[in-house]
Enzyme design. Structure first.
Site, PDB file in Angstrom:
ATOM      1  N   CYS A  63       0.871  -1.184   0.000  1.00 14.94           N
ATOM      2  CA  CYS A  63       0.000   0.000   0.000  1.00 14.94           C
ATOM      3  C   CYS A  63       0.910   1.238   0.000  1.00 14.94           C
ATOM      4  CB  CYS A  63      -0.975  -0.023   1.183  1.00 14.94           C
ATOM      5  SG  CYS A  63      -0.196  -0.010   2.810  1.00 14.94           S
TER       6      CYS A  63
ATOM      7  N   ASN B 241       2.374   1.501   4.235  1.00 16.42           N
ATOM      8  CA  ASN B 241       2.713   0.236   4.904  1.00 16.42           C
ATOM      9  C   ASN B 241       2.483   0.329   6.425  1.00 16.42           C
ATOM     10  OD1 ASN B 241       5.675  -1.888   5.343  1.00 16.42           O
ATOM     11  ND2 ASN B 241       3.579  -2.523   5.047  1.00 16.42           N
TER      12      ASN B 241
ATOM     13  N   CYS C 119      -1.274   0.891   7.398  1.00 18.66           N
ATOM     14  CA  CYS C 119      -2.716   0.609   7.593  1.00 18.66           C
ATOM     15  C   CYS C 119      -3.156  -0.668   6.883  1.00 18.66           C
ATOM     16  CB  CYS C 119      -3.578   1.775   7.097  1.00 18.66           C
ATOM     17  SG  CYS C 119      -3.350   3.297   8.038  1.00 18.66           S
ATOM     18  N   ARG C 120      -3.189  -0.663   5.543  1.00 13.39           N
ATOM     19  CA  ARG C 120      -3.796  -1.770   4.789  1.00 13.39           C
ATOM     20  C   ARG C 120      -2.878  -2.973   4.629  1.00 13.39           C
ATOM     21  NH1 ARG C 120      -5.196   2.027  -0.134  1.00 13.39           N
ATOM     22  NH2 ARG C 120      -3.277   2.942   0.688  1.00 13.39           N
ATOM     23  N   SER C 121      -1.666  -2.762   4.088  1.00 11.90           N
ATOM     24  CA  SER C 121      -0.819  -3.930   3.793  1.00 11.90           C
ATOM     25  C   SER C 121      -0.355  -4.695   5.044  1.00 11.90           C
ATOM     26  CB  SER C 121       0.369  -3.559   2.884  1.00 11.90           C
ATOM     27  OG  SER C 121       1.167  -2.563   3.446  1.00 11.90           O
TER      28      SER C 121
ATOM     29  N   ASP D 172      -8.159   3.732   1.167  1.00 11.64           N
ATOM     30  CA  ASP D 172      -7.155   4.189   2.128  1.00 11.64           C
ATOM     31  C   ASP D 172      -7.872   4.710   3.378  1.00 11.64           C
ATOM     32  OD1 ASP D 172      -5.263   5.518   3.565  1.00 11.64           O
ATOM     33  OD2 ASP D 172      -4.422   6.617   1.864  1.00 11.64           O
TER      34      ASP D 172
HETATM   35  P1  4NP Z   1      -1.710   2.796   4.096  1.00  8.68           P
HETATM   36  O1  4NP Z   1      -2.359   4.137   4.674  1.00  8.68           O
HETATM   37  O2  4NP Z   1      -1.215   3.149   2.702  1.00  8.68           O
HETATM   38  O3  4NP Z   1      -2.849   1.859   4.080  1.00  8.68           O
HETATM   39  O4  4NP Z   1      -0.600   2.423   5.048  1.00  8.68           O
HETATM   40  C1  4NP Z   1      -1.686   5.371   4.696  1.00  8.68           C
HETATM   41  C2  4NP Z   1      -0.797   5.640   5.722  1.00  8.68           C
HETATM   42  C3  4NP Z   1      -0.159   6.867   5.752  1.00  8.68           C
HETATM   43  C4  4NP Z   1      -0.397   7.810   4.767  1.00  8.68           C
HETATM   44  C5  4NP Z   1      -1.287   7.532   3.757  1.00  8.68           C
HETATM   45  C6  4NP Z   1      -1.915   6.300   3.718  1.00  8.68           C
HETATM   46  N1  4NP Z   1       0.241   9.076   4.833  1.00  8.68           N
HETATM   47  O5  4NP Z   1      -0.056   9.922   3.965  1.00  8.68           O
HETATM   48  O6  4NP Z   1       1.073   9.304   5.692  1.00  8.68           O
END
Ligand code: 4NP
Length: 148
Positions: free
Chosen positions: A7, A10, A12-14, A122
């Site tokens: 994602c 790295n 939240c989702r992955s 997201d």
């Molecule tokens: P992820 O979520 O891609 O599912 O880990 C996010 C975590 C942090 C950010 C964006 C999405 N950020 O912009 O910091």
């Protein structure tokens, strides 16, 4: 089988996708290797978002020891499947791929045969971690069936 979940951050989702797939692999006694990474280094070295840790924990999966890292060129040769959580992640990884590596890159929910959805939204700035978990859980179960 070596699977990389990817994602943006790295955190939240992955990490949830890694934890859910590792849980399946453990329960089924498979020797698959599962890892996760982000297309950014925004959160490199950090543990998963507490909301991801919580939803995984509610489902008896401990993801608290994972640490965020950025995807590398080496990952593209090391892994058999690279699953992108959304289309933006897919495009970013596609830019890094040699032509021969493109066939390993899949949109996670599409390969996981979800109906009507092909992106894990997201959840970083929103709620909806329950929904994200359900999407990921279904896709992982389908991918396990498909690849074993
Ligand atoms: P992820 O979520 O891609 O599912 O880990 C996010 C975590 C942090 C950010 C964006 C999405 N950020 O912009 O910091």
């Amino acid at each position: 089988m070596k699977i990389l979940m990817v994602c943006l951050g790295n955190i939240c989702r992955s990490p949830i996708a890694q934890g859910v797939m590792e849980n399946i692999v453990k329960n089924e006694n498979l020797d698959w290797i599962i890892d996760s990474a982000g297309t950014s280094s925004f959160h490199a070295g950090e543990g998963p978002d507490p909301r991801s840790v919580d939803i995984a924990k509610q489902n008896n999966i401990d993801i608290s020891s994972q640490r965020s890292r950025e995807i590398t060129k080496q990952d593209l040769s090391d892994f058999d499947y690279i699953f992108a959580m959304d289309k933006s992640n897919y495009k970013d990884i596609e830019k890094m791929c040699d032509p021969s590596q493109k066939s390993k890159l899949k949109l996670f929910l599409k390969f996981g045969e979800l109906e009507n959805t092909d992106e894990v939204p997201d959840p970083y700035y929103t709620l909806g971690f329950d929904h994200v978990f359900e999407l990921i859980n279904t896709a992982c179960k389908n991918i396990h069936k498909k690849l074993s």
